[in-house]
Design a protein around this motif. Structure first.
Motif, PDB file in Angstrom:
ATOM      1  N   ASP A 168       0.812  -1.219   0.000  1.00 15.02           N
ATOM      2  CA  ASP A 168       0.000   0.000   0.000  1.00 15.02           C
ATOM      3  C   ASP A 168       0.842   1.265   0.000  1.00 15.02           C
ATOM      4  N   ARG A 169       2.133   1.114  -0.365  1.00 12.11           N
ATOM      5  CA  ARG A 169       3.034   2.258  -0.345  1.00 12.11           C
ATOM      6  C   ARG A 169       3.751   2.496  -1.672  1.00 12.11           C
ATOM      7  N   TYR A 170       3.746   1.520  -2.571  1.00 17.88           N
ATOM      8  CA  TYR A 170       4.553   1.631  -3.782  1.00 17.88           C
ATOM      9  C   TYR A 170       3.680   2.003  -4.988  1.00 17.88           C
ATOM     10  N   LYS A 171       3.723   3.265  -5.387  1.00 13.72           N
ATOM     11  CA  LYS A 171       3.075   3.763  -6.608  1.00 13.72           C
ATOM     12  C   LYS A 171       1.610   3.312  -6.718  1.00 13.72           C
ATOM     13  N   THR A 172       0.874   3.460  -5.636  1.00  8.80           N
ATOM     14  CA  THR A 172      -0.498   2.963  -5.602  1.00  8.80           C
ATOM     15  C   THR A 172      -1.472   3.805  -6.427  1.00  8.80           C
ATOM     16  N   HIS A 173      -1.065   5.013  -6.823  1.00  3.63           N
ATOM     17  CA  HIS A 173      -1.944   5.857  -7.642  1.00  3.63           C
ATOM     18  C   HIS A 173      -1.429   6.013  -9.070  1.00  3.63           C
ATOM     19  N   ASP A 174      -0.347   5.341  -9.388  1.00  4.79           N
ATOM     20  CA  ASP A 174       0.273   5.465 -10.711  1.00  4.79           C
ATOM     21  C   ASP A 174      -0.276   4.378 -11.634  1.00  4.79           C
ATOM     22  N   ILE A 175      -1.105   4.768 -12.605  1.00  2.94           N
ATOM     23  CA  ILE A 175      -1.708   3.772 -13.496  1.00  2.94           C
ATOM     24  C   ILE A 175      -0.714   3.237 -14.515  1.00  2.94           C
ATOM     25  N   ARG A 220      -9.166  -0.061  -5.052  1.00  2.00           N
ATOM     26  CA  ARG A 220      -7.823   0.464  -4.848  1.00  2.00           C
ATOM     27  C   ARG A 220      -6.780  -0.386  -5.573  1.00  2.00           C
ATOM     28  N   LYS A 221      -5.661   0.223  -5.888  1.00  2.00           N
ATOM     29  CA  LYS A 221      -4.526  -0.488  -6.461  1.00  2.00           C
ATOM     30  C   LYS A 221      -3.513  -0.806  -5.374  1.00  2.00           C
ATOM     31  N   ARG A 222      -3.064  -2.063  -5.325  1.00  5.67           N
ATOM     32  CA  ARG A 222      -1.980  -2.477  -4.446  1.00  5.67           C
ATOM     33  C   ARG A 222      -0.825  -2.970  -5.304  1.00  5.67           C
ATOM     34  N   ALA A 223       0.364  -2.982  -4.742  1.00  7.37           N
ATOM     35  CA  ALA A 223       1.548  -3.369  -5.502  1.00  7.37           C
ATOM     36  C   ALA A 223       2.086  -4.709  -5.020  1.00  7.37           C
ATOM     37  N   ALA A 224       2.503  -5.540  -5.970  1.00 12.36           N
ATOM     38  CA  ALA A 224       3.259  -6.747  -5.653  1.00 12.36           C
ATOM     39  C   ALA A 224       4.737  -6.413  -5.840  1.00 12.36           C
ATOM     40  N   LYS A 225       5.341  -5.913  -4.789  1.00  8.62           N
ATOM     41  CA  LYS A 225       6.756  -5.545  -4.785  1.00  8.62           C
ATOM     42  C   LYS A 225       7.442  -6.421  -3.749  1.00  8.62           C
ATOM     43  N   PHE A 226       8.521  -7.095  -4.143  1.00  7.17           N
ATOM     44  CA  PHE A 226       9.162  -8.126  -3.328  1.00  7.17           C
ATOM     45  C   PHE A 226       8.211  -9.305  -3.095  1.00  7.17           C
ATOM     46  N   GLY A 227       7.400  -9.559  -4.085  1.00 15.99           N
ATOM     47  CA  GLY A 227       6.479 -10.690  -4.086  1.00 15.99           C
ATOM     48  C   GLY A 227       5.857 -10.805  -5.460  1.00 15.99           C
ATOM     49  N   GLY A 228       5.251 -11.953  -5.750  1.00 14.83           N
ATOM     50  CA  GLY A 228       4.666 -12.148  -7.075  1.00 14.83           C
ATOM     51  C   GLY A 228       5.712 -12.035  -8.168  1.00 14.83           C
ATOM     52  N   VAL A 229       6.859 -12.672  -7.966  1.00 13.91           N
ATOM     53  CA  VAL A 229       8.007 -12.530  -8.870  1.00 13.91           C
ATOM     54  C   VAL A 229       7.833 -13.377 -10.122  1.00 13.91           C
ATOM     55  N   VAL A 230       8.104 -12.769 -11.289  1.00  8.63           N
ATOM     56  CA  VAL A 230       8.072 -13.493 -12.566  1.00  8.63           C
ATOM     57  C   VAL A 230       9.313 -13.140 -13.383  1.00  8.63           C
ATOM     58  N   PHE A 231       9.770 -14.097 -14.187  1.00  4.50           N
ATOM     59  CA  PHE A 231      10.936 -13.923 -15.039  1.00  4.50           C
ATOM     60  C   PHE A 231      10.484 -13.980 -16.496  1.00  4.50           C
ATOM     61  N   HIS A 232      10.777 -12.918 -17.241  1.00  2.00           N
ATOM     62  CA  HIS A 232      10.264 -12.749 -18.598  1.00  2.00           C
ATOM     63  C   HIS A 232      11.239 -13.316 -19.622  1.00  2.00           C
ATOM     64  N   ILE A 233      10.777 -14.285 -20.404  1.00  2.00           N
ATOM     65  CA  ILE A 233      11.591 -14.897 -21.448  1.00  2.00           C
ATOM     66  C   ILE A 233      11.752 -13.905 -22.595  1.00  2.00           C
ATOM     67  N   TYR A 234      12.970 -13.729 -23.027  1.00  4.88           N
ATOM     68  CA  TYR A 234      13.262 -12.723 -24.063  1.00  4.88           C
ATOM     69  C   TYR A 234      12.548 -13.033 -25.379  1.00  4.88           C
ATOM     70  N   HIS A 235      12.050 -11.960 -26.005  1.00 13.25           N
ATOM     71  CA  HIS A 235      11.570 -12.013 -27.389  1.00 13.25           C
ATOM     72  C   HIS A 235      11.657 -10.606 -27.965  1.00 13.25           C
ATOM     73  N   PRO A 236      11.742 -10.472 -29.289  1.00 19.56           N
ATOM     74  CA  PRO A 236      11.749  -9.135 -29.894  1.00 19.56           C
ATOM     75  C   PRO A 236      10.464  -8.397 -29.565  1.00 19.56           C
ATOM     76  N   GLU A 237      10.529  -7.076 -29.557  1.00 20.24           N
ATOM     77  CA  GLU A 237       9.341  -6.281 -29.264  1.00 20.24           C
ATOM     78  C   GLU A 237       8.265  -6.501 -30.317  1.00 20.24           C
ATOM     79  N   VAL A 238       7.016  -6.501 -29.860  1.00 18.83           N
ATOM     80  CA  VAL A 238       5.895  -6.678 -30.776  1.00 18.83           C
ATOM     81  C   VAL A 238       5.610  -5.380 -31.521  1.00 18.83           C
ATOM     82  N   ASP A 239       4.803  -5.478 -32.565  1.00 21.83           N
ATOM     83  CA  ASP A 239       4.417  -4.317 -33.352  1.00 21.83           C
ATOM     84  C   ASP A 239       3.583  -3.362 -32.495  1.00 21.83           C
ATOM     85  N   ARG A 240       3.997  -2.110 -32.425  1.00 21.78           N
ATOM     86  CA  ARG A 240       3.300  -1.130 -31.602  1.00 21.78           C
ATOM     87  C   ARG A 240       2.604  -0.062 -32.441  1.00 21.78           C
TER      88      ARG A 240
END
Length: 284
Positions: A168-175, A220-240
């Motif tokens: 409830d302290r880490y960027k809770t209002h930052d969308i 309300r928005k809550r943050a998963a900081k130091f929890g809910g850890v995920v590791f992202h497998i590399y891939h080229p950026e998608v079409d934006r």
């Protein structure tokens, strides 16, 4: 906290034509210290190779492994997530992408952070191309925080007491401080705002826009900081290429204080098959 007090959870995994990454993701689900009550693969039009991976892994799962598929008609992540939400039979929905490897306490961390009247936004750890290729080749679904080839140092660690403190302290209002690849919601809150907005096509901002509508509805928005850890497998950026148009939809929701979208999850709720048939594949 007694894990038995938690509501049942669905893990929704979005994917598109990367069965090798999805296999690692599903293997990391099997490694969880606390399993979700069901796993739903939200498939945005993949070929049969993805279905083959799911079928091969289904006997390994002690919970329902459901495959929700739609025809390939371009990038329609909002639509396939809505179909998966409609299929869910649980109170709490944890949402990831199929190009992630989960820390073994990922589900436990999210359930610990779950609180009525809030949704949770997490982050990710980027893996280099070299490490990603090595893990895909070896079908290795366990990442250690100090191994080479990882970025985002502070995002690598699951520390329960620190996660509870930061929630409830880490960027809770930052969308903008959120990623759709690592979020969690109460299903009733998603239904209240009509889920994802299907005017979004192509990459970008559908996750920020649903966060805006949830916040506008009083969630309300809550943050998963130091929890809910995920590791992202590399891939080229998608079409934006669609991102400017999607940015305009997000701006509209912000300016109008929008709560409910017109094209959302409710259109699928009447078409959901009974839960007893959930082991089959579905094309909604």
């Amino acid at each position: 906290m007694d894990m038995k007090t938690f509501s049942k959870s669905s893990l929704i995994i979005s994917t598109y034509n990367w069965p090798e990454a999805l296999r690692l993701c599903l293997l990391s689900v099997l490694e969880q210290s606390v399993l979700p009550d069901e796993v739903i693969v939200a498939d945005d039009g993949s070929t049969g190779q993805t279905a083959d991976v799911i079928e091969a892994m289904r006997p390994l799962f002690p919970v329902r492994l459901i495959h929700v598929w739609q025809e390939d008609n371009g990038f329609q992540l909002s639509k396939i997530r809505n179909k998966a939400i409609a299929m869910s039979s649980c109170d709490y929905i944890i949402q990831i992408d199929g190009d992630l490897i989960l820390h073994r306490h990922f589900i436990k961390d999210h359930l610990t952070l779950s609180k009525r009247g809030s949704f949770v936004a997490g982050s990710r750890v980027l893996m280099t191309k070299e490490l990603s290729e090595k893990m895909l080749d070896r079908r290795q679904a366990r990442v250690t925080p100090f191994q080479s080839g990882l970025g985002n140092f502070t995002n690598r660690f699951s520390v329960a007491w620190l996660s509870r403190y930061m929630a409830d302290r880490y960027k809770t209002h930052d969308i903008y401080a959120l990623r759709g690849c690592n979020m969690a919601f109460w299903r009733e809150d998603l239904l209240r705002v009509n889920g994802y907005n299907e005017v979004f096509h192509g990459w970008g901002r559908e996750d920020n826009e649903i966060a805006v509508r949830l916040l506008n509805s009083g969630v309300r928005k809550r943050a998963a900081k130091f929890g809910g850890v995920v590791f992202h497998i590399y891939h080229p950026e998608v079409d934006r290429a669609r991102c400017p148009k999607n940015e305009a939809y997000l701006t509209e929701a912000l300016l109008n204080k929008t709560v409910y979208c017109r094209e959302g999850v409710h259109q699928y709720l009447a078409h959901v098959e009974p839960v007893g048939l959930a082991e089959r594949e579905f094309a909604l």
